[in-house]
Design a protein around this motif. Structure first.
Motif, PDB file in Angstrom:
ATOM      1  N   ILE A 106       0.834  -1.202   0.000  1.00  0.00           N
ATOM      2  CA  ILE A 106       0.000   0.000   0.000  1.00  0.00           C
ATOM      3  C   ILE A 106       0.869   1.253   0.000  1.00  0.00           C
ATOM      4  CG2 ILE A 106      -1.623   1.294   1.426  1.00  0.00           C
ATOM      5  CD1 ILE A 106      -2.902  -1.389   2.082  1.00  0.00           C
ATOM      6  N   ILE A 149      -6.358  -0.668  -8.538  1.00  0.00           N
ATOM      7  CA  ILE A 149      -6.610  -1.202  -7.196  1.00  0.00           C
ATOM      8  C   ILE A 149      -7.262  -2.572  -7.294  1.00  0.00           C
ATOM      9  CG2 ILE A 149      -7.925  -0.852  -5.084  1.00  0.00           C
ATOM     10  CD1 ILE A 149      -7.689   2.192  -5.708  1.00  0.00           C
ATOM     11  N   SER A 205     -18.727   2.570   3.461  1.00  0.00           N
ATOM     12  CA  SER A 205     -18.297   2.608   2.062  1.00  0.00           C
ATOM     13  C   SER A 205     -19.145   3.567   1.245  1.00  0.00           C
ATOM     14  CB  SER A 205     -18.397   1.226   1.442  1.00  0.00           C
ATOM     15  OG  SER A 205     -17.740   0.309   2.235  1.00  0.00           O
ATOM     16  N   TYR A 265     -14.460   6.464   6.557  1.00  0.00           N
ATOM     17  CA  TYR A 265     -13.282   5.681   6.934  1.00  0.00           C
ATOM     18  C   TYR A 265     -13.349   5.244   8.394  1.00  0.00           C
ATOM     19  CZ  TYR A 265     -10.996   6.849   2.582  1.00  0.00           C
ATOM     20  OH  TYR A 265     -10.682   6.951   1.258  1.00  0.00           O
ATOM     21  N   LYS A 268      -5.380   5.618   7.360  1.00  0.00           N
ATOM     22  CA  LYS A 268      -6.036   4.935   6.251  1.00  0.00           C
ATOM     23  C   LYS A 268      -5.405   3.571   6.024  1.00  0.00           C
ATOM     24  CE  LYS A 268      -7.831   8.735   3.562  1.00  0.00           C
ATOM     25  NZ  LYS A 268      -7.681   9.551   2.375  1.00  0.00           N
ATOM     26  N   TRP A 269      -4.092   3.546   6.107  1.00  0.00           N
ATOM     27  CA  TRP A 269      -3.368   2.292   5.931  1.00  0.00           C
ATOM     28  C   TRP A 269      -3.833   1.262   6.954  1.00  0.00           C
ATOM     29  CZ3 TRP A 269       0.063   0.315   9.574  1.00  0.00           C
ATOM     30  CH2 TRP A 269       0.857  -0.749   9.160  1.00  0.00           C
ATOM     31  N   TYR A 307      -7.209  -0.011   5.883  1.00  0.00           N
ATOM     32  CA  TYR A 307      -7.070  -0.989   4.794  1.00  0.00           C
ATOM     33  C   TYR A 307      -6.658  -2.339   5.352  1.00  0.00           C
ATOM     34  CZ  TYR A 307      -6.627   3.168   1.822  1.00  0.00           C
ATOM     35  OH  TYR A 307      -6.825   4.362   1.210  1.00  0.00           O
ATOM     36  N   GLN A 308      -5.715  -2.275   6.273  1.00  0.00           N
ATOM     37  CA  GLN A 308      -5.236  -3.544   6.809  1.00  0.00           C
ATOM     38  C   GLN A 308      -6.342  -4.260   7.567  1.00  0.00           C
ATOM     39  OE1 GLN A 308      -1.538  -3.296   8.902  1.00  0.00           O
ATOM     40  NE2 GLN A 308      -1.571  -5.507   9.185  1.00  0.00           N
ATOM     41  N   LEU A 339     -12.539  -2.495   0.316  1.00  0.00           N
ATOM     42  CA  LEU A 339     -11.174  -2.029   0.054  1.00  0.00           C
ATOM     43  C   LEU A 339     -11.155  -1.093  -1.143  1.00  0.00           C
ATOM     44  CD1 LEU A 339      -8.205  -2.420   0.975  1.00  0.00           C
ATOM     45  CD2 LEU A 339      -7.960  -4.005  -0.899  1.00  0.00           C
ATOM     46  N   ALA A 373     -12.609   2.259  -0.246  1.00  0.00           N
ATOM     47  CA  ALA A 373     -11.738   3.064   0.608  1.00  0.00           C
ATOM     48  C   ALA A 373     -10.552   3.609  -0.179  1.00  0.00           C
ATOM     49  CB  ALA A 373     -11.256   2.229   1.791  1.00  0.00           C
ATOM     50  N   MET A 374      -9.907   2.750  -0.983  1.00  0.00           N
ATOM     51  CA  MET A 374      -8.707   3.204  -1.686  1.00  0.00           C
ATOM     52  C   MET A 374      -9.058   4.145  -2.824  1.00  0.00           C
ATOM     53  SD  MET A 374      -6.108  -0.010  -1.702  1.00  0.00           S
ATOM     54  CE  MET A 374      -4.652   0.892  -2.172  1.00  0.00           C
ATOM     55  N   SER A 422      -9.925   7.512  -1.662  1.00  0.00           N
ATOM     56  CA  SER A 422      -8.741   8.295  -1.338  1.00  0.00           C
ATOM     57  C   SER A 422      -8.214   9.035  -2.572  1.00  0.00           C
ATOM     58  CB  SER A 422      -7.703   7.339  -0.777  1.00  0.00           C
ATOM     59  OG  SER A 422      -6.578   7.992  -0.407  1.00  0.00           O
TER      60      SER A 422
END
Lengths: 316, 602
Positions: free
Chosen positions: A110, A154, B268, B298, B380-381, B384-385, B402, B405-406, B409
């Motif tokens: 990431i 992604i 979401s 988030y 944010k990381w 995601y995790q 995912l 979220a990504m 961003s």
């Protein structure tokens, strides 16, 4: 003393090998391959191998740097440095993890995805700062292009994550492939690789997705006000990216760089394969409009990425 | 029997002083300023004290009224910190009826601390309800038509969610026969407790501004006074809303996959929908308002993953969001004060005039877009995790979360680049040439917040996570092999600096200032590219165009839809009001007969 040694080690990794010096040299060489192959396709002779080196050196050492009037100088000239620094960091992280898979950290994938976007962000901010309407247009196209390819990017990134047992560590993805064979061998991996190839074509700003530069239309767009050293540094950053991004694909889909003699030749061939695919796409397609690119990436390409994810779910 | 107690003092003092401030006229405005400065400073010091001395509680008779554990003392510290900064900022911003203004600010501070420390559900709902009223009063300070409309909308949406929350609390009491939060621990197995959880979550969503209860937030952001927006919707409401959600999800209830799913879906949808709206806005503050909605996604998503790292990420994102979002609103206020407008079509090229504001706004924008090494990236990381951990447990839809979220961003980044371009970069419009930088009262809070964005990003694990976040969730998270931004940042900083040094190193006279080049044309003669229309390509896409049109017609606005439903029923009832007396008498008689029957046959 250990801190000192650690700092020196990092400095060496970052600045000389495999970081700045090595990556930019490789990137410039790749630029030569690109120019040579393009020239041959167009029935020209093409430049000698060192052409890109002297081009960049000329910009860095001899050419005047022009700054538009009424612009914040530090910001305008700082952005190329940001682009280069992050491109170098990407390249260093990818190569170091390829050499020593244990060196990575959780979520480095990431971090890399975000760092890969940094050169574009720096370019856009620099272009915005230049107060040139054409630069603004170019940069806004760059942003829209980024939005368009980021979605399939992604989605297709999910396939390596799933195949490696839900790990977002590049090292785990490498180890998994070393044990189970490369990802490209599976149907989901192949489709996902193809999607990724289209995405990086856009990421690197190659034709048909050179919409933000569009020399014939908005005169290099985002780069229009950059000259001399600032332009040279941007060119270097781009060269590093053209080296690092294909390596990123090799890491995700071909099981990374192999260090045995046969494996190494294989890696080089894989690299050239990716490169030639990109160059062929580049030379056989005209530039698309930005709305076409959006439709293309959010439509068929995203669907293809979804298909690859679905296949990965089913275990293919 | 009430003894003095630090917690009681923390809650009571600002409220009492605030009420005393209310009648002060503008001739005594320095008194109001000094009082509010001292009280917010004292409350900051007090909450640091409580944070260090935790856990603490205040007994009122047999019930534990206030309780400061890890989570609530951390929230309390955040509340006092933002109150302090906003007070300083308001010295420069607010000019009229200061007594009233600072009075409301102080009451809000005390009440918010009350919410954070409350251990009794009744105390919680009382403080929670007062907050909606102070928000209404603060937004309506200028009493213009648009601001009172926005204030009314906020009051109605939040007020009705409060009513739903009261119902939820009643359900909790029905099941457990207690109002003490530390004694409630309900599994979400039966429908009653699930309903109770949803009721509490609705109140949290409305306060924090998650979909579908978000629509008050952009309106308040656009029409309310900027420091108020930075104070309540951008920081305090986020802290408290997510605090309540976390409290409900971590302590009051035992989550299961159904309730997690609700959170994941809400999160979401909120992220993507709100950020898509933000892309096409053309007002500085309204754009930020939509982001204030989007970022909640988030936090909700993080808590919804149910894994420790995701929850920690959600809480950390709450803190980070409060920091950069109020920083962004404050820069917006500075621009508004100096340029006299927040309409993006009229702004542009202010970077040269307002360098401090620009740099603060840049840092906060990059942080909210999740660019490393700023704080937004780390949280944010972690979210995601958390989502990927969810995937490991076999949940099918993790890819959707995912991707939302990504991709959200990336969309955030896009809209902030547009904001930076239209406000600070790009060509300057002619009437903005003489603008000056904002004063100290503006600069201090902005620079402090931007600085914290950097520090919390670079030393994420050493400072905010290990001091505030990890103790709050009460579960251990392994640190092994995580992203340590310090080295990477050092490398980045050094190489950027050395890159900058290259320039003057060779013959500095090689730098020349020239006019911008547009193919030999006179740049002045060309139309200025303002940048407001950057993303119209996206707006004009086939499927999206429909959604954008619907949103602009307020089809997704729960307030307007509710209004439509109510006016539908009143239209029917209107027919009964025909003004003919005998009809009314017949109705009365019918009603009496009905009541008689009910009472008689019971």
């Amino acid at each position: 003393m250990t801190y000192m040694a650690k700092a020196l080690e990092y400095a060496f990794l970052y600045l000389i090998f495999p970081g700045f010096l090595f990556s930019s040299a490789m990137g410039l060489l790749i630029g030569w391959i690109d120019r040579k192959v393009t020239a041959r396709i167009q029935w020209r002779v093409g430049p000698p191998w060192y052409q890109n080196f002297i081009d960049v050196l000329k910009l860095l050492l001899y050419k005047e740097t022009l700054v538009p009037e009424g612009v914040s100088k530090t910001f305008f000239l700082g952005m190329p440095a940001v682009a280069m620094a992050s491109a170098t960091l990407v390249s260093t992280i990818i190569l170091v993890i390829n050499a020593i898979p244990q060196k990575g950290f959780i979520g480095d994938l990431i971090v890399l995805v975000y760092l890969l976007a940094m050169p574009s962000i720096a370019l856009m901010l620099g272009a915005f700062a230049s107060q040139n309407p054409l630069a603004s247009l170019g940069a806004s196209r760059e942003m829209k292009l980024m939005l368009s390819y980021e979605l399939p990017f992604i989605l297709s990134l999910v396939v390596p994550i799933m195949k490696s047992g839900y790990s977002i560590r590049l090292g785990d993805i490498l180890i998994k492939q070393a044990n189970n064979g490369s990802l490209i061998g599976s149907p989901s991996g192949a489709i996902s690789f193809f999607v990724m190839l289209l995405c990086i074509q856009a990421k690197l700003g190659f034709v048909p997705f050179d919409i933000s530069e569009a020399e014939t239309e908005i005169m290099a767009g985002a780069y229009i006000e950059y000259s001399g050293k600032a332009l040279g540094i941007f060119k270097l950053a781009k060269a590093i990216m053209t080296f690092a991004v294909p390596i990123f694909l090799i890491t995700l889909y071909f099981g990374g760089i192999k260090f045995s003699p046969v494996g190494f030749i294989k890696t080089i061939l894989q690299f050239i394969l990716i490169l030639v695919l990109m160059i062929v796409i580049k030379n056989t397609n005209p530039r698309v409009r930005i709305d076409q690119a959006l439709k293309f990436f959010w439509g068929p390409v995203a669907l293809l990425a979804v298909l690859s994810v679905a296949l990965a779910y089913l275990g293919y | 029997m009430i003894q003095s107690n630090p917690l009681l003092l923390m809650v009571g003092l600002p409220i009492v002083i605030g009420i005393l401030c209310l009648p002060l006229s503008d001739r005594l405005k320095s008194v109001a300023k000094v009082l509010s400065f001292l009280v917010t400073l004292a409350s900051l010091a007090g909450s640091i004290f409580i944070f260090i001395k935790r856990p603490m509680n205040w007994q009122c008779g047999v019930t534990t009224m206030f309780n400061a554990d890890n989570l609530s003392s951390f929230i309390g510290l955040g509340i006092s910190f933002f109150a302090f900064l906003i007070t300083i900022y308001s010295f420069g911003f607010v000019e009229k009826s200061l007594g009233r203004y600072f009075g409301y600010i102080l009451i809000t501070l005390g009440v918010s601390l009350g919410v954070a420390f409350a251990n009794d559900l009744i105390a919680l709902i009382v403080f929670w309800g007062i907050l909606a009223i102070t928000l209404y009063l603060l937004v309506n300070m200028q009493a213009t038509e648009s601001s009172s409309r926005a204030a009314k909308k906020a009051l109605i949406i939040i007020g009705s969610s409060d009513a739903i929350m009261i119902f939820g609390i009643a359900l909790i009491w029905m099941i457990t026969r207690t109002f003490s939060m530390d004694r409630v621990r309900l599994p979400l197995t039966d429908i009653t407790s699930l309903a109770a959880y949803i009721c509490i979550a609705v109140a949290a969503f409305a306060k924090a501004g998650a979909m579908p209860f978000h629509s008050w937030l952009p309106d308040v952001a656009q029409d309310g006074p900027t420091p108020v927006t930075a104070y309540l919707p951008a920081s305090l409401d986020k802290l408290l809303g997510i605090y309540l959600l976390a409290r409900a999800s971590l302590n009051l209830f035992i989550m299961n996959s159904t309730s997690n799913m609700v959170l994941l879906v809400v999160g979401s949808v909120t992220i993507i929908f709100a950020v898509m709206m933000a892309l096409v806005q053309h007002d500085f503050k309204r754009l930020l308002g939509y982001h204030a909605v989007s970022q909640v996604g988030y936090m909700v998503l993080g808590i919804g993953t149910g894994s420790p790292v995701g929850i920690a990420g959600g809480l950390f994102h709450m803190l980070n969001n409060a920091i950069y979002k109020s920083c962004l609103f404050l820069t917006g206020g500075a621009v508004e004060k100096r340029a006299g407008t927040t309409d993006l079509t009229k702004l542009g090229g202010l970077a040269k005039n307002m360098p401090i504001t620009f740099i603060s706004c840049l840092i906060a924008s990059l942080a909210i877009s999740g660019v490393p090494p700023f704080n937004g990236f780390v949280s944010k990381w972690m979210v995601y995790q958390g989502i990927i951990e969810l995937g490991k447990t076999g949940a099918r839809l993790w890819i959707v979360w995912l991707a939302c979220a990504m991709f959200g961003s990336a969309l955030t980044l896009a809209s902030f680049l547009k904001l930076l371009h239209t406000t600070f970069l790009g060509q300057r419009s002619k009437d903005l040439i003489d603008i000056r930088e904002a004063g100290f009262a503006f600069a201090f809070p902005m620079v402090t917040l931007a600085g914290i964005c950097c520090i919390f990003g670079i030393f994420a694990f050493a400072i905010p996570l290990s001091i505030f976040i990890i103790p709050s969730i009460g579960q251990a998270i392994s640190y092994l092999g995580v992203w340590v931004p310090t080295t990477a940042t050092a490398l980045l900083m050094i190489s950027i600096l050395s890159g900058l040094l290259i320039y003057p190193f060779y013959r500095p006279k090689m730098f020349r200032s020239v006019q911008t080049f547009v193919g030999g044309e006179d740049p002045e003669s060309l139309q200025r590219v303002s940048g407001v229309e950057f993303y119209d390509t996206i707006k004009d896409m086939k499927g999206l165009k429909f959604i954008y049109e619907k949103e602009e017609a307020k089809s997704f606005d729960i307030y307007d839809q509710g209004k439509n439903i109510i006016s539908f029923f009143t239209k029917i009832l209107q027919h009964l009001h025909n003004g003919v007396l005998p009809t009314y008498i017949v109705w009365c008689l019918l009603g009496m007969i009905g009541m008689f029957f009910i009472l008689f046959f019971r």
